[in-house]
Scaffold this motif. Structure first.
Motif, short mmCIF file in Angstrom:
data_model
loop_
_atom_site.label_atom_id
_atom_site.label_comp_id
_atom_site.label_asym_id
_atom_site.label_seq_id
_atom_site.Cartn_x
_atom_site.Cartn_y
_atom_site.Cartn_z
N ASP A 52 -8.55 -2.44 8.35
CA ASP A 52 -8.80 -1.29 7.50
C ASP A 52 -8.43 -1.71 6.07
O ASP A 52 -7.27 -2.01 5.79
CB ASP A 52 -7.90 -0.13 7.99
CG ASP A 52 -8.06 1.10 7.13
OD1 ASP A 52 -8.66 1.01 6.05
OD2 ASP A 52 -7.57 2.16 7.55
N PRO A 53 -9.40 -1.71 5.15
CA PRO A 53 -9.10 -2.24 3.80
C PRO A 53 -8.00 -1.46 3.10
O PRO A 53 -7.29 -2.00 2.26
CB PRO A 53 -10.44 -2.12 3.06
CG PRO A 53 -11.30 -1.22 3.88
CD PRO A 53 -10.81 -1.29 5.29
N ASP A 54 -7.86 -0.18 3.45
CA ASP A 54 -6.91 0.67 2.72
C ASP A 54 -5.55 0.73 3.39
O ASP A 54 -4.66 1.45 2.94
CB ASP A 54 -7.47 2.10 2.63
CG ASP A 54 -8.82 2.11 1.94
OD1 ASP A 54 -8.97 1.34 0.97
OD2 ASP A 54 -9.73 2.83 2.40
N CYS A 55 -5.42 0.00 4.46
CA CYS A 55 -4.18 0.09 5.23
C CYS A 55 -3.24 -1.06 4.84
O CYS A 55 -3.69 -2.17 4.56
CB CYS A 55 -4.58 -0.02 6.70
SG CYS A 55 -3.28 0.34 7.81
N ARG A 56 -1.94 -0.78 4.81
CA ARG A 56 -0.96 -1.84 4.51
C ARG A 56 -0.47 -2.43 5.82
O ARG A 56 -0.05 -1.69 6.72
CB ARG A 56 0.22 -1.26 3.73
CG ARG A 56 -0.13 -0.93 2.28
CD ARG A 56 0.87 0.06 1.72
NE ARG A 56 2.24 -0.45 1.76
CZ ARG A 56 2.83 -1.09 0.77
NH1 ARG A 56 2.17 -1.32 -0.35
NH2 ARG A 56 4.08 -1.50 0.87
N TYR A 57 -0.54 -3.73 5.94
CA TYR A 57 -0.14 -4.40 7.18
C TYR A 57 1.11 -5.25 6.93
O TYR A 57 1.17 -5.98 5.93
CB TYR A 57 -1.25 -5.33 7.69
CG TYR A 57 -2.49 -4.60 8.15
CD1 TYR A 57 -2.63 -4.19 9.48
CD2 TYR A 57 -3.53 -4.32 7.26
CE1 TYR A 57 -3.78 -3.53 9.90
CE2 TYR A 57 -4.68 -3.66 7.67
CZ TYR A 57 -4.80 -3.27 9.00
OH TYR A 57 -5.93 -2.62 9.42
N ARG A 58 2.05 -5.18 7.88
CA ARG A 58 3.20 -6.09 7.82
C ARG A 58 2.90 -7.28 8.73
O ARG A 58 2.50 -7.11 9.88
CB ARG A 58 4.47 -5.36 8.30
CG ARG A 58 5.71 -6.27 8.26
CD ARG A 58 6.97 -5.49 8.62
NE ARG A 58 7.25 -4.45 7.64
CZ ARG A 58 7.87 -4.64 6.47
NH1 ARG A 58 8.29 -5.84 6.15
NH2 ARG A 58 8.07 -3.63 5.66
N GLU A 59 3.09 -8.46 8.18
CA GLU A 59 2.77 -9.69 8.94
C GLU A 59 4.06 -10.23 9.57
O GLU A 59 5.09 -10.35 8.91
CB GLU A 59 2.12 -10.69 7.97
CG GLU A 59 1.63 -11.95 8.62
CD GLU A 59 2.64 -13.07 8.52
OE1 GLU A 59 3.24 -13.37 9.58
OE2 GLU A 59 2.84 -13.59 7.41
N SER A 60 3.98 -10.53 10.86
CA SER A 60 5.18 -10.78 11.66
C SER A 60 5.97 -12.03 11.27
O SER A 60 7.19 -12.05 11.35
CB SER A 60 4.78 -10.91 13.13
OG SER A 60 3.83 -11.96 13.27
N ARG A 61 5.34 -13.07 10.83
CA ARG A 61 6.07 -14.32 10.60
C ARG A 61 6.86 -14.30 9.30
O ARG A 61 8.02 -14.68 9.25
CB ARG A 61 5.11 -15.52 10.59
CG ARG A 61 4.46 -15.77 11.93
CD ARG A 61 3.51 -16.94 11.84
NE ARG A 61 4.22 -18.19 11.62
CZ ARG A 61 4.67 -18.98 12.59
NH1 ARG A 61 4.46 -18.65 13.85
NH2 ARG A 61 5.30 -20.09 12.31
#
Ligand code: DGJ
Length: 740
Positions: free
Chosen positions: A686-695
Motif C-alpha cells: 500500500d503506497p500510503d502505508c508505513r511499514y516497519r522492516e524487521s531486520r
C-alpha cells in the motif's frame, strides 16, 4: 462477466473486466476465431474482424469465393485436408480411410457456472455467479460426429477454460487420432516463448526463446507429464517483464502425454495447440460413444508475468484444488527419506519424530520402505502391507506411537508400481505393462501396473483403503518413480491399443477420486521422483506436490522460481535437508535452506538428532516463524522480483490480502567482496502505508519501498566488524514488513 451472441452475424463475445474472446460461425459453417486479449467493447458487427483477402496460390474450399481460404482464416477447430496446411486440432479416421472432417455450427447454449468434466480434473465454479459457460455444438454432415466446444469465462481474472467433447451420432465406428483441447490462432507472431523444462532433480527451469517461423513444441510421451517438460507455456511480448506487459499463459489440466506447440506460418500468424499428444494416441468411437478431452486454461494479462502467475495461483488454489485442505495452512512435516533411506526401525523413526516434536514439527511422514519385503528398491512394490520385521505393530502401531507424541502421521505409497520380487507380481504378473514377445524394460527395478484395467485399480484401492481405514493416517505421499514403456494393454482389443495411455491416467484419477472421497480429511501430496508429474491435473486431487528430489537450497531457488510461474506457493512441497546436500554434496547455511523452503509448504528431510544444540535452537525459530507466517506465505499474493536465471541474486515476496504484512526473501549465490550498493524494488504494498522492516527496524512508506526500494546493501562482505555475522556463499535474508 458476460457471454453475448449476436445472431445476425453469428458472433459470440465472452468477456469480463480483464479479457474478451470473440468467435463467429464462418460463411462455410465452421467456427472462426476473431480475438483473444484485453477486454474490448462489445458491438454489433464484430464479424468485420474476420480478415479475408484474395491471395495467390491459396486453396479455397468455399465455392466461388477466392478470398475464403482456410489457410488464412483463424479457426477454433481446424481440420487437415481442405486448404489449411497448418497442424490441425482434430483428426478422425473414418471407415473409408478418409481423415477429412467439416464441423459445422448447429446450435449453442449459455449456462451459468461450469459443467463438470466426468472422470477428469478441471477448474470449477462454486455457484452460477462465479463463471459462465458457452457450449457450441458443431456437426460433420458426412460422419455425423457431433462436437461440443466448451468455453468458460470466470467473473474474475483473465481466464478462459476450454475443452471439447466428441459424440458419434453416426452408424459406424471412427478412430479419433488427434483431439486437441485448445487451438488459439493469434494474428501475429511478435512473442517470446517461455517453457518450464529440465530433467530429474532439475525440473521447471525457465527457458525462453523468440518465436520463429515453423513449429516449436514441448511435450511428453512418457505416460506422465514429466520432469523434462511441464504442461505449461507462455507467449509473452518481448518487452513484457515480471512487472508489466502482455503475456498469455497456457496450462493443460492433465498428467499424461501432452503436446503444446506454436506454429508460425508464412504470414506471421501463430497457431497454438494444447492437448493430449497425438503420437501414441487414438480413440475408437463406436456409435453413441463420447470422448471428452481434458481441459486447457488460458490466462491473458497486461500486468506482466507476475500478473499472469497471480491469476493462475488464485484459480488453481481456489477453483482447481479441492477438499478440506484447499484453504488450510499446511502442516510442518518431517520426512524420514533423506534421514534413513531404507535403513530404519520403528525405534529409529520414533527418535526422529521425538526430536522433531521438540522443535514444533506437526506431522511425521514415513517414506519408502515400510511394506512387503522392501529392504531396497529391488523388492516389495505392490505389497501394501506393513513389514513386521521393521514395524512389529504395523502401520496402526507406528501411527499410534506418533500420535502419542502429539504429532500427526503420514505415509508414503507408490500405488502404480510393482517389483518383480513381490507377492503381487508373483500372483498377477500379467498386471505389469508389457508388450507380448518384447523386452520388458524396468526402471529402478520396477514395472508399471496397467491402470487402464479396472481390476488393477480396484485391487490397489482395496489395499490402500484398508490401511487408511485401520490406521490413523493424516497424510499420504503418492509417489511414481518411472515412466511407461512397451505399453500394450491386454485389457484392450487391438484397435483400442491407442487408448491405453489416456485410460492409464484416467485410472490414476479414478483411484485418487475414490481415496480422496473416502478419506476427505487426509492431505494428499503428489510426487513422481520429485517433480515428474507436477501438473495442474494432479492439483485437483492433491493440493500439494513434491517439487523436486533436489533439496539443495541453491538449486531449489531455480526450481521453485520456475514452478511459481504457474503453480501456487501452497502447492510446492519444500523441505530443509542435511548438508552436505545429498544431491550436490554442497554446503549451504541452515538459514538459507529454511529461507528457500518457507516459500512452499515447509518441512524437514533430515534427522534432527544429528544437529548441534545451536542448530536445534535455530530450527525451533524457523518452525515458530513458519507457524506465524505460513498463511501469508502460502496464500498471500506472490511476486517474483529477481530471477535466479539472470544473475547472482534472486528475490521474491508475498503480500497479505489486506497489504498490511509482507515477507521478502532475498538470496545471493556467490558472495561478493566489497559489494555493490543495492536496493530491491518491492511490489504490491500500500503506497500510503508505513511499514516497519524487521531486520533494521526502519519505518518507511510503501511508495518508497516500491519506487526507491528496500536497502539490501551488504556492508559485511570483505570485512567483518564487531557483532556482525560474516556472510558466505549462498547467503539469504528474510525481511518482514508490518504496517504500523
Ligand atoms: C522419490 C521421491 O521423490 C522421494 O522423495 C522418495 O519418496 C523416494 N522416491 C522413495 O523411493
Amino acid at each position: 462477466m458476460k457471454i453475448v451472441y449476436h445472431e445476425k452475424q453469428k458472433v459470440f463475445h465472452l468477456w469480463n473486466e480483464s479479457i474478451s474472446y470473440v468467435m463467429m460461425a464462418l460463411p462455410n459453417g465452421q467456427l472462426g476465431q476473431l480475438y483473444f486479449g484485453k477486454k474490448i467493447h462489445d458491438r454489433e458487427g464484430l464479424s468485420d474482424l474476420l480478415e479475408l483477402c484474395v491471395r495467390p496460390m491459396a486453396s479455397c474450399s468455399f465455392p466461388g469465393d477466392r478470398s475464403f481460404s482456410l489457410e488464412h482464416i483463424r479457426q477454433e477447430l481446424p481440420c487437415f485436408g481442405t486448404g489449411d496446411y497448418r497442424s490441425p486440432a482434430v483428426e478422425i479416421c473414418q471407415p473409408n480411410g478418409s481423415r477429412i472432417s467439416d464441423f459445422q455450427y448447429q446450435s449453442h447454449s449459455i449456462v451459468s457456472g461450469k459443467p463438470q468434466l466426468t472422470g477428469l480434473p478441471a477448474t470449477y465454479a462454486e455457484d452460477g455467479s462465479e463463471a459462465a459457460t458457452l457450449l457450441i455444438d458443431l456437426k460433420d454432415p458426412v460422419t455425423a460426429i457431433r462436437v461440443q466446444m466448451s468455453y468458460t469465462v470466470f467473473a474474475e481474472g483473465g481466464i478462459l477454460a476450454k475443452s471439447v467433447r466428441y459424440l458419434n451420432e453416426g452408424t459406424e465406428a471412427v478412430q479419433l487420432t488427434r483431439a486437441m483441447s485448445l487451438c488459439l490462432d493469434l494474428p501475429d507472431c511478435g512473442y517470446e516463448w517461455l517453457q518450464l523444462s529440465g530433467a530429474w532433480a532439475r525440473e521447471r527451469h525457465v527457458k525462453t526463446r523468440k518465436l520463429a517461423m515453423g513449429i516449436q513444441s514441448i511435450g511428453s510421451l512418457r505416460g506422465n507429464s514429466s520432469h523434462q517438460h511441464n504442461p505449461f507455456l507462455v507467449l509473452k511480448r518481448p518487452c513484457a517483464t515480471e512487472r508489466q506487459g502482455e503475456a498469455i499463459g497456457f496450462s493443460f489440466i492433465y498428467s499424461g502425454n501432452f503436446l503444446m506447440q506454436a506454429e508460425v506460418d508464412a504470414h506471421d500468424t501463430t497457431r497454438v495447440l494444447v492437448g493430449i499428444h497425438p503420437d501414441a494416441f487414438s480413440w475408437k468411437l463406436e456409435p453413441g460413444e463420447i470422448f471428452q478431452t481434458p481441459e486447457a486454461v488460458m490466462v491473458y494479462t497486461d500486468r506482466g508475468l507476475n500478473g499472469m502467475s497471480q491469476t493462475f495461483h488464485r484459480l488453481f488454489r481456489k477453483r482447481l484444488a479441492r477438499g478440506q485442505w484447499r484453504d488450510r495452512p499446511r502442516p510442518i512435516l518431517i520426512n524420514n527419506w533423506e534421514a534413513t533411506y531404507f535403513d530404519f526401525t520403528e525405534e529409529k523413526l520414533v527418535q526422529i519424530a521425538k526430536k522433531a516434536k521438540e522443535c514444533g514439527v506437526e506431522l511425521f511422514v514415513l517414506d519408502d520402505g515400510w511394506f512387503g519385503a522392501r529392504d531396497s528398491d529391488r523388492a516389495g512394490l505392490g505389497d501394501w502391507v506393513a513389514n513386521q520385521a521393521r514395524l512389529p505393530r504395523g502401520i496402526t502401531g507406528i501411527a499410534e506411537l506418533i500420535e502419542g507424541l502429539g504429532m500427526k502421521f503420514g505415509l508414503w505409497f507408490e500405488p502404480e508400481m510393482v517389483n518383480e520380487d513381490s507377492e503381487l507380481y508373483r500372483q498377477r504378473p500379467d498386471w505389469a505393462i508389457a508388450t507380448p514377445q518384447r523386452v520388458k524394460s524396468h526402471g529402478r527395478y520396477q514395472y508399471v501396473l496397467d491402470f487402464s484395467r479396472k481390476e488393477v485399480v480396484d485391487c490397489i484401492y482395496e489395499m490402500m483403503a484398508k490401511i487408511l481405514r485401520e490406521a490413523k493416517v493424516s497424510y499420504v505421499k503418492w509417489d511414481m518413480n518411472r515412466s511407461i514403456t512397451e505399453y500394450y494393454s491386454i485389457g484392450l482389443p487391438p484397435e483400442r491399443q491407442g487408448e491405453a495411455y489416456h485410460r492409464y491416467i484416467l485410472g490414476v484419477y479414478e483411484l485418487y477420486e475414490r481415496l480422496t472421497e473416502e478419506f476427505p480429511e487426509v492431505l494428499f501430496e503428489s510426487c513422481a521422483s520429485g517433480g515428474g508429474r507436477f501438473d495442474a491435473g494432479m492439483l485437483y486431487y492433491a493440493p500439494q506436490g513434491w517439487v523436486s528430489d533436489d533439496t539443495d537450497a541453491a538449486e531449489r531457488m531455480k526450481i521453485q522460481y520456475g514452478t511459481s510461474m504457474c503453480y501456487p506457493i501452497s502447492s510446492m512441497g519444500s523441505h530443509v535437508s542435511m548438508t552436505p546436500n545429498h544431491q550436490l554434496f554442497r554446503d549451504t547455511p541452515l538459514h538459507t535452506r529454511a529461507n528457500v523452503a518457507y516459500f512452499g509448504t515447509f518441512g524437514y528431510e533430515l534427522d534432527l538428532n544429528r544437529l548441534t544444540e545451536d542448530e536445534i535452537q535455530e530450527v525451533k525459530g524457523q518452525v515458530a516463524f513458519m507457524k506465524e507466517y505460513r498463511k501469508l506465505l502460502q496464500f498471500g499474493t506472490f511476486y517474483r522480483l529477481q530471477s535466479p536465471f539472470e544473475g547472482n541474486e534472486m528475490s521474491w515476496m508475498a503480500v497479505s490480502e489486506d497489504r498490511k504484512t509482507a515477507i521478502v526473501g532475498w538470496y545471493r549465490t556467490l558472495n561478493v567482496v566489497n559489494g555493490y550498493y543495492r536496493r530491491l524494488r518491492l511490489e504490491g504494498l500500500d503506497p500510503d502505508c508505513r511499514y516497519r522492516e524487521s531486520r533494521s527496524g526502519s519505518v518507511c512508506y510503501g511508495d518508497e519501498l516500491m519506487n526507491l526500494g528496500l536497502c539490501i546493501t551488504d556492508v559485511t562482505a570483505g570485512e567483518v566488524t564487531a557483532g556482525q555475522e560474516p556472510c558466505t556463499d549462498f547467503e539469504s535474508r528474510i525481511y518482514v514488513l508490518e504496517a504500523e
